[in-house]
Design a protein around this motif. Structure first.
Motif, mmCIF file in Angstrom:
data_model
loop_
_atom_site.group_PDB
_atom_site.id
_atom_site.type_symbol
_atom_site.label_atom_id
_atom_site.label_comp_id
_atom_site.label_asym_id
_atom_site.label_seq_id
_atom_site.Cartn_x
_atom_site.Cartn_y
_atom_site.Cartn_z
ATOM 1 N N ILE A 55 -17.553 -0.631 17.101
ATOM 2 C CA ILE A 55 -18.271 -1.841 17.515
ATOM 3 C C ILE A 55 -19.681 -1.468 17.970
ATOM 4 N N GLY A 56 -19.777 -0.426 18.797
ATOM 5 C CA GLY A 56 -21.083 0.019 19.278
ATOM 6 C C GLY A 56 -21.979 0.504 18.156
ATOM 7 N N GLU A 57 -21.423 1.308 17.247
ATOM 8 C CA GLU A 57 -22.226 1.853 16.136
ATOM 9 C C GLU A 57 -22.726 0.760 15.203
ATOM 10 N N GLU A 58 -21.855 -0.201 14.870
ATOM 11 C CA GLU A 58 -22.202 -1.199 13.865
ATOM 12 C C GLU A 58 -22.999 -2.376 14.415
ATOM 13 N N THR A 59 -22.895 -2.641 15.737
ATOM 14 C CA THR A 59 -23.515 -3.852 16.289
ATOM 15 C C THR A 59 -24.305 -3.640 17.577
ATOM 16 N N SER A 60 -24.153 -2.496 18.224
ATOM 17 C CA SER A 60 -24.706 -2.216 19.557
ATOM 18 C C SER A 60 -24.137 -3.130 20.642
ATOM 19 N N ILE A 61 -22.979 -3.712 20.402
ATOM 20 C CA ILE A 61 -22.337 -4.611 21.361
ATOM 21 C C ILE A 61 -21.354 -3.832 22.232
ATOM 22 N N GLN A 62 -21.345 -4.148 23.520
ATOM 23 C CA GLN A 62 -20.296 -3.700 24.433
ATOM 24 C C GLN A 62 -19.478 -4.938 24.778
ATOM 25 N N VAL A 63 -18.228 -4.974 24.317
ATOM 26 C CA VAL A 63 -17.398 -6.158 24.519
ATOM 27 C C VAL A 63 -17.021 -6.309 25.992
ATOM 28 N N ARG A 64 -16.874 -7.567 26.428
ATOM 29 C CA ARG A 64 -16.430 -7.870 27.797
ATOM 30 C C ARG A 64 -14.936 -7.639 27.943
ATOM 31 N N GLN A 65 -14.164 -8.041 26.919
ATOM 32 C CA GLN A 65 -12.716 -7.872 26.915
ATOM 33 C C GLN A 65 -12.289 -7.442 25.529
ATOM 34 N N LEU A 66 -11.300 -6.532 25.492
ATOM 35 C CA LEU A 66 -10.753 -6.062 24.222
ATOM 36 C C LEU A 66 -9.248 -6.272 24.245
ATOM 37 N N PHE A 67 -8.730 -6.807 23.150
ATOM 38 C CA PHE A 67 -7.302 -7.054 22.998
ATOM 39 C C PHE A 67 -6.797 -6.420 21.709
ATOM 40 N N SER A 68 -5.550 -5.972 21.736
ATOM 41 C CA SER A 68 -4.855 -5.724 20.481
ATOM 42 C C SER A 68 -4.556 -7.105 19.919
ATOM 43 N N ALA A 69 -4.851 -7.314 18.646
ATOM 44 C CA ALA A 69 -4.607 -8.631 18.057
ATOM 45 C C ALA A 69 -3.129 -8.859 17.780
ATOM 46 N N ASP A 70 -2.318 -7.788 17.865
ATOM 47 C CA ASP A 70 -0.904 -7.884 17.491
ATOM 48 C C ASP A 70 -0.804 -8.269 16.011
ATOM 49 N N TYR A 71 -1.678 -7.647 15.206
ATOM 50 C CA TYR A 71 -1.798 -7.968 13.775
ATOM 51 C C TYR A 71 -2.203 -6.688 13.047
ATOM 52 N N ILE A 72 -1.608 -6.452 11.904
ATOM 53 C CA ILE A 72 -1.936 -5.292 11.076
ATOM 54 C C ILE A 72 -2.471 -5.795 9.741
ATOM 55 N N GLU A 73 -3.708 -5.414 9.414
ATOM 56 C CA GLU A 73 -4.216 -5.695 8.064
ATOM 57 C C GLU A 73 -3.534 -4.711 7.124
ATOM 58 N N GLN A 74 -3.108 -5.186 5.991
ATOM 59 C CA GLN A 74 -2.497 -4.284 5.022
ATOM 60 C C GLN A 74 -2.885 -4.709 3.611
ATOM 61 N N PHE A 75 -3.187 -3.696 2.801
ATOM 62 C CA PHE A 75 -3.560 -3.967 1.416
ATOM 63 C C PHE A 75 -3.391 -2.703 0.593
ATOM 64 N N TYR A 76 -3.323 -2.875 -0.713
ATOM 65 C CA TYR A 76 -3.215 -1.759 -1.633
ATOM 66 C C TYR A 76 -4.614 -1.311 -2.045
ATOM 67 N N GLU A 77 -4.927 -0.031 -1.840
ATOM 68 C CA GLU A 77 -6.219 0.554 -2.228
ATOM 69 C C GLU A 77 -6.007 1.290 -3.547
ATOM 70 N N ALA A 78 -6.356 0.626 -4.659
ATOM 71 C CA ALA A 78 -6.060 1.150 -5.989
ATOM 72 C C ALA A 78 -6.722 2.502 -6.258
ATOM 73 N N SER A 79 -7.964 2.680 -5.787
ATOM 74 C CA SER A 79 -8.686 3.923 -6.077
ATOM 75 C C SER A 79 -8.019 5.143 -5.441
ATOM 76 N N GLN A 80 -7.255 4.932 -4.374
ATOM 77 C CA GLN A 80 -6.570 6.016 -3.669
ATOM 78 C C GLN A 80 -5.055 5.986 -3.883
ATOM 79 N N ASN A 81 -4.549 4.921 -4.529
ATOM 80 C CA ASN A 81 -3.118 4.684 -4.693
ATOM 81 C C ASN A 81 -2.385 4.775 -3.352
ATOM 82 N N VAL A 82 -2.918 4.073 -2.350
ATOM 83 C CA VAL A 82 -2.286 4.038 -1.028
ATOM 84 C C VAL A 82 -2.204 2.596 -0.525
ATOM 85 N N ILE A 83 -1.250 2.367 0.342
ATOM 86 C CA ILE A 83 -1.180 1.119 1.083
ATOM 87 C C ILE A 83 -1.835 1.389 2.430
#
Length: 148
Positions: A55-83
């Motif tokens: 977050i700091g590197e990409e935006t220079s933002i320091q968040v006030r509060q951080l939460f686990s979203a309780d969510y996992i992004e998942q997708f198939y990466e064809a170039s690496q043949n990995v999930i």
């Protein structure tokens, strides 16, 4: 066999812009698509340490509060043949948060849910934004998910 890999984290940032919560989307240099924050976990970092660094590197933002979203992004990466399995975090920022982009992105927008979903290229992004909106904007986030 398709290996499962988890080497990255992501964050959806929220800021009150002109009285309404908005999601930060940035246009990537590589690929030219709009997205939230994503980055690799470095050696000896926890997921939450990695996401705060990204977050700091990409935006220079320091968040006030951080939460686990309780969510996992998942997708198939064809170039690496990995999930890919990417834990998601949600960061609450100051009102009218200023963003300073690094070289990974060429533009940014604070978006309401409809605007964010219209800019999102991938169906899983749209599902993530719906999830975050329901559990962190419409409803109060679960306190047990806050990362101190």
């Amino acid at each position: 066999m398709i290996p499962i890999r988890s080497i990255a984290v992501s964050a959806v940032l929220l800021s009150e812009i002109e009285g309404e919560l908005n999601i930060l989307l940035m246009k990537r240099v590589k690929g030219g698509f709009w997205c939230h924050i994503v980055g690799k976990v470095e050696a000896n970092e926890t997921a939450s340490q990695a996401v705060l660094r990204e977050i700091g590197e990409e935006t220079s933002i320091q968040v006030r509060q951080l939460f686990s979203a309780d969510y996992i992004e998942q997708f198939y990466e064809a170039s690496q043949n990995v999930i890919e399995m990417i834990p998601v975090f949600v960061g609450f920022c100051d009102k009218n948060q200023v963003v300073v982009l690094n070289g990974e992105h060429i533009d940014y927008k604070w978006c309401n849910l409809t605007e964010a979903k219209a800019l999102a290229v991938f169906s899983n992004q749209k599902k993530l934004y719906d999830f975050v909106w329901e559990h962190f904007v419409i409803n109060q986030p679960e306190v047990l998910l806050e990362i101190k």
